[in-house]
Design a protein around this motif. Structure first.
Motif, short mmCIF file in Angstrom:
data_model
loop_
_atom_site.label_atom_id
_atom_site.label_comp_id
_atom_site.label_asym_id
_atom_site.label_seq_id
_atom_site.Cartn_x
_atom_site.Cartn_y
_atom_site.Cartn_z
N LEU A 262 0.95 -1.14 0.02
CA LEU A 262 0.30 0.00 -0.06
C LEU A 262 1.02 1.36 0.02
CD1 LEU A 262 -3.14 0.65 0.14
CD2 LEU A 262 -2.72 0.85 2.47
N THR A 263 0.98 2.06 -1.07
CA THR A 263 1.75 3.06 -1.34
C THR A 263 1.11 4.38 -0.60
OG1 THR A 263 0.82 3.69 -3.34
CG2 THR A 263 2.58 2.27 -3.48
N PRO A 264 2.00 5.40 -0.05
CA PRO A 264 1.86 6.51 0.50
C PRO A 264 0.35 7.21 -0.35
CG PRO A 264 3.98 6.39 0.60
CD PRO A 264 3.51 5.41 -0.23
N GLY A 265 -0.62 7.24 0.59
CA GLY A 265 -1.85 8.16 0.06
C GLY A 265 -2.62 6.77 -0.74
N GLU A 266 -2.36 5.70 -0.79
CA GLU A 266 -3.26 4.83 -1.37
C GLU A 266 -4.12 4.13 0.02
OE1 GLU A 266 -2.94 0.87 -4.08
OE2 GLU A 266 -1.14 1.39 -3.17
N ALA A 267 -5.37 3.68 -0.52
CA ALA A 267 -6.42 3.09 0.40
C ALA A 267 -6.75 1.54 -0.23
CB ALA A 267 -7.37 3.90 0.68
N ARG A 268 -7.26 0.93 0.87
CA ARG A 268 -7.91 -0.52 0.40
C ARG A 268 -9.01 -0.67 1.29
NH1 ARG A 268 -4.83 -1.07 -2.21
NH2 ARG A 268 -2.87 -2.51 -1.92
N ALA A 269 -10.02 -1.17 0.78
CA ALA A 269 -11.26 -1.26 1.39
C ALA A 269 -11.38 -2.93 1.62
CB ALA A 269 -12.46 -0.72 0.51
N TYR A 270 -12.22 -3.03 2.87
CA TYR A 270 -12.67 -4.49 3.21
C TYR A 270 -14.05 -4.23 3.76
CZ TYR A 270 -7.66 -4.51 3.62
OH TYR A 270 -6.15 -4.45 3.47
N ALA A 271 -14.70 -5.45 3.67
CA ALA A 271 -16.24 -5.52 4.36
C ALA A 271 -16.55 -6.82 4.61
CB ALA A 271 -17.14 -5.19 3.25
N LEU A 272 -17.38 -6.65 5.73
CA LEU A 272 -17.99 -8.19 6.05
C LEU A 272 -19.43 -7.88 6.74
CD1 LEU A 272 -17.98 -8.34 9.62
CD2 LEU A 272 -15.58 -8.98 9.17
N SER A 273 -20.22 -8.94 7.03
CA SER A 273 -21.50 -8.69 7.77
C SER A 273 -21.80 -10.04 8.62
CB SER A 273 -22.47 -8.42 6.68
OG SER A 273 -22.99 -9.39 5.86
N PHE A 274 -22.60 -9.82 9.54
CA PHE A 274 -22.93 -11.08 10.21
C PHE A 274 -24.40 -10.78 10.73
CE2 PHE A 274 -20.88 -8.76 13.45
CZ PHE A 274 -21.68 -8.79 14.51
N ALA A 275 -25.05 -11.93 10.87
CA ALA A 275 -26.44 -12.11 11.23
C ALA A 275 -26.86 -13.42 11.95
CB ALA A 275 -27.17 -11.87 9.98
N PHE A 276 -27.64 -13.20 12.83
CA PHE A 276 -28.10 -14.53 13.35
C PHE A 276 -29.57 -14.98 13.02
CE2 PHE A 276 -25.23 -12.45 16.10
CZ PHE A 276 -24.33 -13.43 16.48
N VAL A 277 -29.52 -16.07 12.17
CA VAL A 277 -30.69 -16.39 11.15
C VAL A 277 -31.24 -17.81 11.80
CG1 VAL A 277 -29.76 -15.19 9.47
CG2 VAL A 277 -29.42 -17.53 9.44
#
Length: 277
Positions: A262-277
């Motif tokens: 990840l270079t200076p100024g660069e960004a990386r995105a991550y995502a998760l979710s959870f539920a009780f079903v």
């Protein structure tokens, strides 16, 4: 801070440590393992591991290794995130839905800096919890973007009917008591389904009314799933861990060309979710 919506779990967000999740209460039962965890000798991780979800990275995951490249120190256990306080930007409930956003400035082990832009939300109708993270390199030098979410569940709540299920698992799933008598660990490529999200289920959990924990995560930046359990007393915990890198040391990952800089100024995105079903 308490975080809840019209339906779904009641969460305790830890503003003192990256806005991770401490307690996760479902039908009056806290699923977090509490003190039933292994002691790895790092007080930051000892605190974080007691909760339902904590975040590793962004400069290192898993166990300590030498920093190298002119540095004499070691990366701390599970990277630098834990114990960094969060600046809460918004915390609102509207029409039964809930959202909380925060910024977390992070000092990295090698002297660099990063920023975590974090957003939690809960859908008031479905009760599903969503986490969207964006890691920005705010320093002057590149660093490998590494991230792992530890979702830790107190195995005191499980009986023999509880199973792990997912397309990435051998045979589609198996009992939660995989591995040896007192523990086990594996890391497999995550298999994406709809819109690039992988899914894993753990349940049914009789202690919370027979509900099943459903975890989903984006595989573009979390292409692996690690699962571990530890029943070596006093530990009694199972962890579901979406992760950015396979289960290898930094040297092996570098040889494969898999240390994603990840270079200076660069960004990386991550995502998760959870539920009780």
């Amino acid at each position: 801070m308490e975080f809840k919506a019209k339906s779904g779990p009641v969460l305790a967000l830890d503003a003192g440590s990256v806005l991770d999740i401490g307690a996760c209460v479902v039908n009056g039962v806290d699923l977090a393992p509490g003190r039933a965890i292994p002691d790895d000798g790092d007080p930051r991780i000892d605190h974080s591991l007691q909760g339902f979800l904590f975040t590793c990275g962004p400069d290192h995951i898993r166990h300590p290794e030498p920093i190298g490249q002119g540095h004499t120190g070691r990366y701390p256990l599970h990277g630098s995130f834990s114990s960094h306080p969060a600046e809460i930007l918004t915390s609102v409930t509207d029409s039964g839905n809930a959202q909380c956003t925060a910024l977390v400035p992070v000092d990295l082990a090698d002297g660099g800096t990063a920023r975590l832009e974090r957003s939690w939300s809960i859908d008031g109708d479905s009760g599903e919890v969503f986490l969207a993270d964006r890691v920005v390199n705010t320093g002057d030098t590149p660093f490998p973007a590494m991230l792992m979410y530890h979702m830790n569940i107190g195995a005191r709540l499980f009986d023999d009917a509880v199973r792990l299920q997912g397309a990435m698992l051998e045979g589609g799933g198996f009992a939660w008591t995989f591995g040896e008598a007192d523990g086990g660990i594996f890391c497999v490529p995550a298999r994406a389904g709809d819109h690039g999200w992988a899914e894993l289920r753990l349940g049914p959990i009789a202690a919370i009314g027979g509900l099943t924990l459903r975890v989903r995560f984006k595989t573009d930046t979390l292409p692996f799933l690690q699962v571990w359990r530890n029943q070596r007393a006093p530990a009694h915990v199972l962890g579901i861990e979406p992760v950015s890198h396979r289960w290898e040391g930094r040297a092996q990952l570098a040889e494969r060309g898999e240390l994603d800089l990840l270079t200076p100024g660069e960004a990386r995105a991550y995502a998760l979710s959870f539920a009780f079903v």
